[in-house]
Enzyme design. Structure first.
Site, PDB file in Angstrom:
ATOM      1  N   CYS A  43      -5.878  -3.414   2.005  1.00 41.94           N
ATOM      2  CA  CYS A  43      -5.675  -3.474   3.459  1.00 41.94           C
ATOM      3  C   CYS A  43      -6.941  -3.783   4.240  1.00 41.94           C
ATOM      4  O   CYS A  43      -7.403  -4.914   4.260  1.00 41.94           O
ATOM      5  CB  CYS A  43      -5.034  -2.155   3.922  1.00 41.94           C
ATOM      6  SG  CYS A  43      -4.317  -2.259   5.580  1.00 41.94           S
TER       7      CYS A  43
ATOM      8  N   LYS B 139      -9.266   3.197  -2.539  1.00 41.41           N
ATOM      9  CA  LYS B 139      -9.621   2.440  -1.339  1.00 41.41           C
ATOM     10  C   LYS B 139     -11.026   2.841  -0.871  1.00 41.41           C
ATOM     11  O   LYS B 139     -11.363   4.031  -0.806  1.00 41.41           O
ATOM     12  CB  LYS B 139      -8.593   2.707  -0.243  1.00 41.41           C
ATOM     13  CG  LYS B 139      -8.698   1.792   0.974  1.00 41.41           C
ATOM     14  CD  LYS B 139      -7.502   2.000   1.891  1.00 41.41           C
ATOM     15  CE  LYS B 139      -7.511   1.050   3.072  1.00 41.41           C
ATOM     16  NZ  LYS B 139      -6.309   1.192   3.925  1.00 41.41           N
TER      17      LYS B 139
ATOM     18  N   SER C 236      20.154   0.055  34.125  1.00 42.20           N
ATOM     19  CA  SER C 236      19.954   0.169  35.572  1.00 42.20           C
ATOM     20  C   SER C 236      20.162  -1.128  36.330  1.00 42.20           C
ATOM     21  O   SER C 236      20.231  -1.121  37.558  1.00 42.20           O
ATOM     22  CB  SER C 236      18.529   0.674  35.838  1.00 42.20           C
ATOM     23  OG  SER C 236      17.581  -0.312  35.458  1.00 42.20           O
TER      24      SER C 236
ATOM     25  N   GLU D  29       0.833  -1.202   0.000  1.00 42.90           N
ATOM     26  CA  GLU D  29       0.000   0.000   0.000  1.00 42.90           C
ATOM     27  C   GLU D  29       0.875   1.263   0.000  1.00 42.90           C
ATOM     28  O   GLU D  29       1.840   1.366   0.742  1.00 42.90           O
ATOM     29  CB  GLU D  29      -0.892  -0.030   1.246  1.00 42.90           C
ATOM     30  CG  GLU D  29      -1.925   1.063   1.327  1.00 42.90           C
ATOM     31  CD  GLU D  29      -2.851   0.888   2.521  1.00 42.90           C
ATOM     32  OE1 GLU D  29      -3.820   1.640   2.624  1.00 42.90           O
ATOM     33  OE2 GLU D  29      -2.595  -0.025   3.347  1.00 42.90           O
TER      34      GLU D  29
END
Length: 571
Positions: free
Chosen positions: A173, A114, A359, A45
């Protein structure tokens, strides 16, 4: 007329607004597809401009440059004798649409906009685009495209291609998984009922833990319902945003996956091809489906194409058979996905590596292990002959003769860790941080922050006339919290100072990106100090929960033999 078709789909590592680089990767994918005998090539896309252009989609220059790239593609000899399906934004009637452009031999066959936009999770497509309705209009091409194609207008809308031997329809999509309150609203359902045999889906689907199998099941389900061939193309990599697109391009027929690409890879171009028999689709439908008797469906406008995907000489051409898809476990996904994303981010940032305040806890150790996993992937890619990765590594470390072979040695070049101790720090956390740094090979620094903390408190005491104390020394809760926060925020300031100047002090070029180590649980609950070490350039564990991170560290003990993590997990 033959009946076997060879089709190609691909995953491309496109960069937002990198038009020169994007067109080269598109052309390379088409060249690979043709070399494997494919007559149809599907791309991801918005592959021409990149999916993550954000508000640059508003700029007319973005649309202009997309058409300039389309012109280059149309004119290239590489794109001849193969139907090419590419993605780009197009403005029609002053409205912006997310489109597929299908072309063959310097002629645009169809522009397919789309219809169902993604507007959930990290997607904001309604901000830049409008959805198209189910009809077909004429689109007037820009003059630069007219000069190449000889066409003034082309079909724009929800149509399908009808070649001499089959019929092809497109989804984009979110149109694959979309469901309304009343019915499944997937275009492939109506297209299949109207005789379309090959469905394509171009996507920009980002990585989430435990999501890959959902995507695969959707594709399998699409062709189990009414038969057909399904091509799924997805972007890969980090195209400039904080998301990682995880490939998984695939080809399915009648509910079975027959070919697929990798979910995590450092290859910028990955092409997946399959040779399939159209008669298998027709036999499947003949046995199981009777659309004109059982269902009402939408008839599609067909764009006739004087081209065949098959060949009359294909009778002995072997077809691809179903394959099993081995999914990564969540621990592997954490190891691979963020590692690929970190490498993409680093090589595009112009920086020379990462700096992480280590840490001695689970979160910062997880970030460190992801960087080490990145170094493992880089060494493997170079060993496998990936020239682009080697070139990028040499550029990042400023050594044109360097060839990475040992992940620990590469980690020492790219990764600086530092333990920032105060008078309240324990020797246990310091030792755990040092032991992990030694095992992964990072350039480790021990920094004492007491002088900086006392300097800031000295300024406060001069102005306000009081010196705050920890609760253990007789201070109140507000004093105690403020002193803890000062220590945390001093660490952030020092992290950026060392990131900018530590390489300078060693006579090396470049700076370092500061890595954060705040997990998603802390962000959701608000359990962190603002502007402490969680404030960084990028945070590779920002979307991962604490329990998943602990399981990931256990995976690192077993997979990378990082035994120093044992004390860190169990204390």
């Amino acid at each position: 007329m033959g009946r076997k078709v060879t089709l190609a789909t691909c995953s491309l590592n496109q960069w937002a607004l990198d038009f020169d680089g994007n067109v080269l990767r598109i052309l390379k994918s088409i060249e690979i597809a043709k070399s494997k005998g494919a007559k149809y090539r599907l791309g991801p896309e918005l592959e021409i401009c990149g999916y993550g252009c954000a508000d640059h989609f508003y700029e007319s220059d973005t649309l202009l440059h997309c058409f300039q790239v389309l012109k280059d593609l149309l004119e290239s000899p590489v794109t001849q004798n193969i139907i090419c399906d590419v993605g780009m934004p197009i403005m029609h009637h002053s409205v912006r649409y997310n489109c597929r452009v299908l072309f063959l031999n310097k002629k645009i066959l169809l522009i397919r906009p789309k219809m169902l936009l993604a507007n959930h999770g990290n997607n904001r497509e309604f901000r830049w685009y409008s959805p198209w309705s189910q009809h077909v209009e004429e689109y007037f091409l820009p003059r630069m495209i007219q000069d190449v194609t000889g066409q003034v207008t082309v079909p724009f809308g929800d149509a399908v291609l009808s070649t001499k031997d089959t019929c092809i329809g497109s989804e984009i999509c979110a149109e694959l998984p979309h469901i309304t309150h009343h019915r499944v609203a997937n275009p492939h359902v109506d297209m299949g009922l109207d005789g379309v045999e090959i469905f394509t889906n171009s996507s920009a689907s980002y990585h989430e833990l435990r999501k890959a199998d959902q995507r695969v099941n959707l594709v399998k389900s699409a062709t189990t319902k009414s038969g057909g061939i399904y091509l799924f193309a997805n972007q890969k990599g980090c195209d400039g945003d904080r998301l990682y697109y995880d490939g998984c391009s695939m080809i399915a027929i009648n509910g079975d996956i027959v070919a697929h690409g990798a979910q995590f890879s450092l290859d910028d171009v990955e092409v997946v091809t399959a040779t399939l028999d159209l008669e298998d689709v027709r036999s499947y439908r003949g046995e199981r489906c009777h659309p004109h008797m059982e269902y009402e469906h939408k008839p599609y406008q067909r764009i006739k194409v004087d081209f065949s995907l098959s060949d009359c000489k294909d009778i002995y051409l072997p077809t691809h058979q179903p394959v099993d898809w081995g999914f990564h476990c969540p621990e592997e996904e954490i190891s691979l996905g963020p590692a690929c994303w970190l490498w993409d981010y680093l090589r595009r940032s112009g920086q020379a590596g990462f700096l992480l305040p280590l840490s001695g806890g689970v979160d910062s150790a997880s970030s460190a292990c992801i960087v080490y996993s990145m170094c493992e992937l880089l060494c493997k890619a170079v060993h496998d002959g990936n020239a682009q990765v080697l070139e990028d590594v040499q550029r990042v470390v400023s050594d044109g003769s360097y060839r990475p072979e040992d992940p620990r040695e590469l980690c020492g070049r790219l990764f600086t860790t530092c333990y920032m101790a105060s008078e309240n720090s324990s020797t246990g956390t310091r030792d755990r941080a040092r032991a992990l740094a030694t095992q992964i090979g990072s350039n480790h620094l021990n920094i004492n922050i007491d002088m900086a903390v006392k300097g800031m408190l000295g300024i406060f005491s001069i102005v306000m006339g009081k010196w705050p104390k920890f609760r253990a020394n007789g201070g109140c809760r507000r004093e105690n919290l403020a002193l803890q926060n000062v220590q945390a925020r001093v660490r952030m300031v020092l992290a950026y100072l060392f990131a900018q100047l530590s390489l300078w002090a060693q006579g090396k070029p470049g700076g370092l990106l500061v890595l954060g180590s705040a997990n998603v649980d802390e962000s959701l609950t608000g359990y962190f100090t603002k502007y402490d070490c969680s404030s960084a350039d990028i945070n590779p564990i920002g979307g991962i929960g604490k329990m998943d991170l602990k399981r990931f560290l256990q995976y690192c003990i077993e997979h990378f033999q990082l035994t120093a993590l044992t004390r860190l997990i169990w204390g």
